[in-house]
Design a protein around this motif. Structure first.
Motif, PDB file in Angstrom:
ATOM      1  N   ILE A 136       0.875  -1.169   0.000  1.00 32.43           N
ATOM      2  CA  ILE A 136       0.000   0.000   0.000  1.00 32.43           C
ATOM      3  C   ILE A 136       0.913   1.219   0.000  1.00 32.43           C
ATOM      4  CG2 ILE A 136      -1.785   1.297   1.219  1.00 32.43           C
ATOM      5  CD1 ILE A 136      -2.565  -1.420   2.564  1.00 32.43           C
ATOM      6  N   VAL A 137       0.933   1.947  -1.113  1.00 26.89           N
ATOM      7  CA  VAL A 137       1.788   3.127  -1.265  1.00 26.89           C
ATOM      8  C   VAL A 137       1.161   4.326  -0.563  1.00 26.89           C
ATOM      9  CG1 VAL A 137       2.765   4.728  -2.971  1.00 26.89           C
ATOM     10  CG2 VAL A 137       2.723   2.263  -3.443  1.00 26.89           C
ATOM     11  N   ASN A 138      -0.169   4.448  -0.678  1.00 27.39           N
ATOM     12  CA  ASN A 138      -0.881   5.591  -0.112  1.00 27.39           C
ATOM     13  C   ASN A 138      -2.368   5.253  -0.029  1.00 27.39           C
ATOM     14  OD1 ASN A 138      -1.081   8.355   0.792  1.00 27.39           O
ATOM     15  ND2 ASN A 138      -1.920   8.892  -1.203  1.00 27.39           N
ATOM     16  N   ILE A 139      -3.070   5.964   0.834  1.00 26.51           N
ATOM     17  CA  ILE A 139      -4.521   5.837   0.936  1.00 26.51           C
ATOM     18  C   ILE A 139      -5.121   7.221   0.725  1.00 26.51           C
ATOM     19  CG2 ILE A 139      -6.481   5.272   2.425  1.00 26.51           C
ATOM     20  CD1 ILE A 139      -4.623   3.278   3.879  1.00 26.51           C
ATOM     21  N   LEU A 140      -6.105   7.287  -0.160  1.00 29.63           N
ATOM     22  CA  LEU A 140      -6.810   8.536  -0.450  1.00 29.63           C
ATOM     23  C   LEU A 140      -8.247   8.414   0.037  1.00 29.63           C
ATOM     24  CD1 LEU A 140      -5.626   8.769  -4.156  1.00 29.63           C
ATOM     25  CD2 LEU A 140      -4.819  10.223  -2.286  1.00 29.63           C
ATOM     26  N   CYS A 141      -8.773   9.491   0.625  1.00 27.85           N
ATOM     27  CA  CYS A 141     -10.164   9.480   1.083  1.00 27.85           C
ATOM     28  C   CYS A 141     -10.819  10.804   0.702  1.00 27.85           C
ATOM     29  CB  CYS A 141     -10.229   9.273   2.596  1.00 27.85           C
ATOM     30  SG  CYS A 141     -11.914   9.064   3.216  1.00 27.85           S
ATOM     31  N   ASP A 142     -11.971  10.719   0.060  1.00 29.12           N
ATOM     32  CA  ASP A 142     -12.753  11.900  -0.271  1.00 29.12           C
ATOM     33  C   ASP A 142     -13.075  12.626   1.034  1.00 29.12           C
ATOM     34  OD1 ASP A 142     -15.028  13.617  -0.788  1.00 29.12           O
ATOM     35  OD2 ASP A 142     -15.358  12.504  -2.643  1.00 29.12           O
ATOM     36  N   GLU A 143     -12.865  13.929   1.053  1.00 29.86           N
ATOM     37  CA  GLU A 143     -13.022  14.703   2.286  1.00 29.86           C
ATOM     38  C   GLU A 143     -14.431  14.644   2.861  1.00 29.86           C
ATOM     39  OE1 GLU A 143     -11.285  18.590   2.051  1.00 29.86           O
ATOM     40  OE2 GLU A 143      -9.366  17.761   1.385  1.00 29.86           O
ATOM     41  N   GLN A 144     -15.434  14.392   2.041  1.00 31.22           N
ATOM     42  CA  GLN A 144     -16.801  14.292   2.576  1.00 31.22           C
ATOM     43  C   GLN A 144     -16.984  13.056   3.459  1.00 31.22           C
ATOM     44  OE1 GLN A 144     -19.389  14.199  -0.892  1.00 31.22           O
ATOM     45  NE2 GLN A 144     -19.731  12.029  -0.648  1.00 31.22           N
ATOM     46  N   TYR A 145     -16.015  12.132   3.398  1.00 29.40           N
ATOM     47  CA  TYR A 145     -16.076  10.916   4.210  1.00 29.40           C
ATOM     48  C   TYR A 145     -15.076  10.932   5.361  1.00 29.40           C
ATOM     49  CZ  TYR A 145     -18.999   9.253   0.448  1.00 29.40           C
ATOM     50  OH  TYR A 145     -20.008   9.114  -0.475  1.00 29.40           O
ATOM     51  N   LEU A 146     -14.695  12.092   5.809  1.00 24.56           N
ATOM     52  CA  LEU A 146     -13.795  12.200   6.958  1.00 24.56           C
ATOM     53  C   LEU A 146     -14.603  12.453   8.222  1.00 24.56           C
ATOM     54  CD1 LEU A 146     -10.881  14.351   5.482  1.00 24.56           C
ATOM     55  CD2 LEU A 146     -11.028  11.853   5.685  1.00 24.56           C
ATOM     56  N   ALA A 147     -14.184  11.819   9.295  1.00 23.77           N
ATOM     57  CA  ALA A 147     -14.814  12.021  10.603  1.00 23.77           C
ATOM     58  C   ALA A 147     -14.305  13.328  11.211  1.00 23.77           C
ATOM     59  CB  ALA A 147     -14.483  10.842  11.518  1.00 23.77           C
ATOM     60  N   ASP A 148     -14.869  13.704  12.326  1.00 22.13           N
ATOM     61  CA  ASP A 148     -14.461  14.932  13.009  1.00 22.13           C
ATOM     62  C   ASP A 148     -12.982  14.943  13.358  1.00 22.13           C
ATOM     63  OD1 ASP A 148     -17.027  15.915  12.821  1.00 22.13           O
ATOM     64  OD2 ASP A 148     -17.610  15.258  14.836  1.00 22.13           O
ATOM     65  N   ASP A 149     -12.393  13.759  13.559  1.00 19.56           N
ATOM     66  CA  ASP A 149     -10.967  13.701  13.909  1.00 19.56           C
ATOM     67  C   ASP A 149     -10.061  13.731  12.671  1.00 19.56           C
ATOM     68  OD1 ASP A 149     -11.225  11.153  12.846  1.00 19.56           O
ATOM     69  OD2 ASP A 149     -10.604  10.104  14.655  1.00 19.56           O
ATOM     70  N   GLY A 150     -10.645  13.867  11.471  1.00 21.74           N
ATOM     71  CA  GLY A 150      -9.859  13.972  10.244  1.00 21.74           C
ATOM     72  C   GLY A 150      -9.489  12.650   9.594  1.00 21.74           C
ATOM     73  N   THR A 151      -9.899  11.526  10.155  1.00 19.35           N
ATOM     74  CA  THR A 151      -9.628  10.209   9.580  1.00 19.35           C
ATOM     75  C   THR A 151     -10.883   9.702   8.863  1.00 19.35           C
ATOM     76  OG1 THR A 151     -10.272   9.071  11.609  1.00 19.35           O
ATOM     77  CG2 THR A 151      -7.921   9.652  11.369  1.00 19.35           C
ATOM     78  N   PRO A 152     -10.746   8.685   7.996  1.00 19.02           N
ATOM     79  CA  PRO A 152     -11.918   8.179   7.268  1.00 19.02           C
ATOM     80  C   PRO A 152     -13.029   7.700   8.200  1.00 19.02           C
ATOM     81  CG  PRO A 152      -9.912   7.365   6.266  1.00 19.02           C
ATOM     82  CD  PRO A 152      -9.507   8.037   7.551  1.00 19.02           C
ATOM     83  N   ASP A 153     -14.253   8.087   7.880  1.00 21.26           N
ATOM     84  CA  ASP A 153     -15.446   7.677   8.620  1.00 21.26           C
ATOM     85  C   ASP A 153     -16.083   6.512   7.861  1.00 21.26           C
ATOM     86  OD1 ASP A 153     -17.792   7.376  10.017  1.00 21.26           O
ATOM     87  OD2 ASP A 153     -18.599   9.353   9.510  1.00 21.26           O
ATOM     88  N   VAL A 154     -15.665   5.319   8.194  1.00 25.43           N
ATOM     89  CA  VAL A 154     -16.083   4.119   7.471  1.00 25.43           C
ATOM     90  C   VAL A 154     -17.600   3.954   7.498  1.00 25.43           C
ATOM     91  CG1 VAL A 154     -15.851   1.603   7.368  1.00 25.43           C
ATOM     92  CG2 VAL A 154     -13.861   3.018   7.901  1.00 25.43           C
TER      93      VAL A 154
END
Length: 187
Positions: A136-154
């Motif tokens: 895994i070179v990198n992980i990208l997450c659309d900003e609309q799917y970020l939780a309040d703490d800035g990490t992905p909100d699964v």
């Protein structure tokens, strides 16, 4: 308990969309269910012989994204239509496609989260496929799917899982508990 013998029924199974470029730079995607985390920075995917495996022989970089309830129809389509004989396969999905920033592979903007990957190893390679181990070179997450703490909100992604028993897709639901915490009640 009823016995069923040996079946590919590990549950839940992710619905992985693998993005590659062919030798002319044309994007392709396939749907794969048999994959998961290999270690902290690697994944493993069981691949049969597909346009994707042809593409990986030319360029060992790819993307992996996770199908959602919103992308279900096109995600299923890329699993049943072959890039080898369906030249307009990607156009039919309606996905917005651009080059991934860190690997030479397509990024499908319609999905909430994408892994940018590089082939590390092919295990048990034969004419029918192989097990692909990738970094895994990198992980990208659309900003609309970020939780309040800035990490992905699964939970907000509405990810789907493949039911290999009845051949259905099931949308993952709500949080049921807290990992590495709830079990402390039994200490």
């Amino acid at each position: 308990m009823k016995s069923f013998g040996s079946k590919p029924w590990i549950l839940p199974q992710p619905v992985l969309i693998i993005g590659t470029y062919d030798k002319e730079g044309k994007p392709n995607a396939m749907n794969a269910a048999w994959g998961g985390q290999w270690d902290m920075h690697e994944i493993i995917i069981s691949l049969g012989s597909h346009q994707t495996t042809d593409n990986l022989a030319v360029c060992p970089e790819f993307t992996v994204t996770f199908a959602t309830a919103d992308t279900l129809v096109a995600a299923d389509y890329v699993g049943i239509a072959s890039g080898r004989n369906t030249p307009d396969k990607m156009e039919k999905t309606g996905w917005t496609i651009e080059k991934a920033p860190n690997v030479n592979a397509p990024l499908f903007r319609n999905f909430p989260m994408t892994l940018e990957c590089r082939v590390k190893q092919k295990l048990d390679e034969s004419g029918t496929g192989y097990y692909l181990v990738a970094e895994i070179v990198n992980i990208l997450c659309d900003e609309q799917y970020l939780a309040d703490d800035g990490t992905p909100d699964v939970e907000s992604m509405h990810l789907i899982t493949y039911d290999p028993v009845h051949h259905n897709y099931i949308q993952l639901g709500n949080i049921a508990g807290k990992a590495f915490a709830d079990g402390k009640q039994l200490k």
